[in-house]
Design a protein around this motif. Structure first.
Motif, short mmCIF file in Angstrom:
data_model
loop_
_atom_site.label_atom_id
_atom_site.label_comp_id
_atom_site.label_asym_id
_atom_site.label_seq_id
_atom_site.Cartn_x
_atom_site.Cartn_y
_atom_site.Cartn_z
N MET A 1 -1.16 -8.31 20.85
CA MET A 1 -1.37 -7.26 21.78
C MET A 1 -0.11 -6.86 22.51
N ASP A 2 0.94 -7.61 22.31
CA ASP A 2 2.16 -7.31 23.02
C ASP A 2 2.81 -6.02 22.53
N ASN A 3 2.97 -5.86 21.25
CA ASN A 3 3.70 -4.71 20.71
C ASN A 3 2.78 -3.70 20.06
N GLU A 4 1.54 -3.65 20.41
CA GLU A 4 0.62 -2.72 19.78
C GLU A 4 0.61 -1.41 20.53
N THR A 5 0.41 -0.35 19.79
CA THR A 5 0.26 0.96 20.40
C THR A 5 -1.21 1.31 20.30
N ARG A 6 -1.81 1.69 21.40
CA ARG A 6 -3.23 2.02 21.39
C ARG A 6 -3.40 3.51 21.57
N GLN A 7 -4.28 4.04 20.79
CA GLN A 7 -4.64 5.45 20.92
C GLN A 7 -6.13 5.50 21.20
N PHE A 8 -6.49 6.42 22.07
CA PHE A 8 -7.89 6.53 22.43
C PHE A 8 -8.55 7.59 21.56
N GLY A 9 -9.79 7.46 21.32
CA GLY A 9 -10.51 8.41 20.52
C GLY A 9 -10.53 7.99 19.07
N ARG A 10 -11.05 8.88 18.24
CA ARG A 10 -11.17 8.56 16.82
C ARG A 10 -9.81 8.69 16.13
N GLN A 11 -9.48 7.76 15.37
CA GLN A 11 -8.22 7.73 14.65
C GLN A 11 -8.39 8.47 13.32
N PRO A 12 -7.42 9.40 13.00
CA PRO A 12 -7.52 10.05 11.69
C PRO A 12 -7.24 9.04 10.59
N GLU A 13 -7.85 9.31 9.48
CA GLU A 13 -7.64 8.40 8.37
C GLU A 13 -6.24 8.56 7.82
N ARG A 14 -5.60 7.49 7.64
CA ARG A 14 -4.24 7.54 7.10
C ARG A 14 -4.32 7.64 5.59
N PRO A 15 -3.48 8.50 5.01
CA PRO A 15 -3.50 8.55 3.55
C PRO A 15 -2.98 7.23 3.00
N ARG A 16 -3.52 6.88 1.90
CA ARG A 16 -3.10 5.61 1.30
C ARG A 16 -1.79 5.80 0.56
N ARG A 17 -0.93 4.92 0.84
CA ARG A 17 0.35 4.96 0.14
C ARG A 17 0.18 4.31 -1.22
N PRO A 18 0.93 4.82 -2.19
CA PRO A 18 0.84 4.16 -3.50
C PRO A 18 1.38 2.75 -3.41
N ARG A 19 0.78 1.93 -4.15
CA ARG A 19 1.21 0.54 -4.14
C ARG A 19 2.26 0.34 -5.22
N GLN A 20 3.17 -0.49 -4.89
CA GLN A 20 4.22 -0.79 -5.84
C GLN A 20 3.71 -1.87 -6.78
N TYR A 21 4.02 -1.63 -8.03
CA TYR A 21 3.53 -2.55 -9.05
C TYR A 21 4.63 -3.51 -9.44
N PHE A 22 4.33 -4.73 -9.34
CA PHE A 22 5.26 -5.77 -9.78
C PHE A 22 4.64 -6.45 -10.98
N PRO A 23 5.23 -6.29 -12.14
CA PRO A 23 4.63 -6.92 -13.33
C PRO A 23 4.76 -8.44 -13.26
N ASP A 24 3.93 -9.03 -13.99
CA ASP A 24 3.95 -10.48 -14.06
C ASP A 24 5.24 -10.93 -14.73
N PRO A 25 5.90 -11.90 -14.21
CA PRO A 25 7.17 -12.32 -14.83
C PRO A 25 7.03 -12.68 -16.29
N SER A 26 5.89 -13.09 -16.72
CA SER A 26 5.74 -13.45 -18.13
C SER A 26 5.69 -12.18 -19.00
N GLU A 27 5.31 -11.05 -18.38
CA GLU A 27 5.24 -9.80 -19.13
C GLU A 27 6.58 -9.06 -19.18
N GLN A 28 7.46 -9.44 -18.35
CA GLN A 28 8.74 -8.73 -18.29
C GLN A 28 9.53 -8.95 -19.57
#
Length: 151
Positions: A1-28
């Motif tokens: 709670m120390d470094n959190e920013t609070r906003q009142f009211g309904r929060q807009p949905e954040r768009p999902r960021r694409p996830r970075q894909y890390f292949p399995d080291p055995s597949e590399q």
């Protein structure tokens, strides 16, 4: 709670960021450096020769200048010939002038010029080795005043 920013009211949905894909080291895939470097073979082709010839260019420039000069002289010659073929312009001008001139003469008498010129003085055969006393005193006085009493 120390470094959190609070906003009142309904929060807009954040768009999902694409996830970075890390292949399995055995597949590399395993990359390995190229085992040997092959020197590329360059085929030597004859260089194309520059087809411009300095002498030909110079002769072309001289020929162009000579042609331009010939055309210029032709026009000048035709103009001079037309001027020479014209009849001379004759113009008769008659002018009558009457003038009255009064002449006054003044006579001045001058002394006659000498006929014999004086002769130049001759130098003595022996030059003096010492200055006369009055000149010597004047020179010594001048030098003493200039140099400051012989100091």
């Amino acid at each position: 709670m120390d470094n959190e920013t609070r906003q009142f009211g309904r929060q807009p949905e954040r768009p999902r960021r694409p996830r970075q894909y890390f292949p399995d080291p055995s597949e590399q895939q395993q990359y390995s450096p190229q085992p040997e470097w092959e020197e590329p073979v360059y085929h030597q082709e004859p260089e194309p020769r520059d087809s411009s010839n300095t002498a030909a260019v110079a002769l072309g420039v001289i020929a162009a200048l000579a042609t331009a000069a010939a055309v210029l002289f032709m026009f000048l010659w035709r103009g001079a010939a037309e001027d020479a073929n014209r009849p001379p312009v004759t113009e008769t001008v008659t002018s009558t002038q009457m003038a009255t001139t009064t002449v006054t003469t003044t006579t001045t008498s001058r002394p006659p010029l000498p006929t014999a010129f004086p002769t130049a003085p001759t130098l003595p055969s022996e030059l003096p080795t010492e200055l006369p006393p009055d000149v010597r005193d004047d020179v010594e006085g001048f030098l003493e005043s200039l140099l400051g009493d012989g100091q």
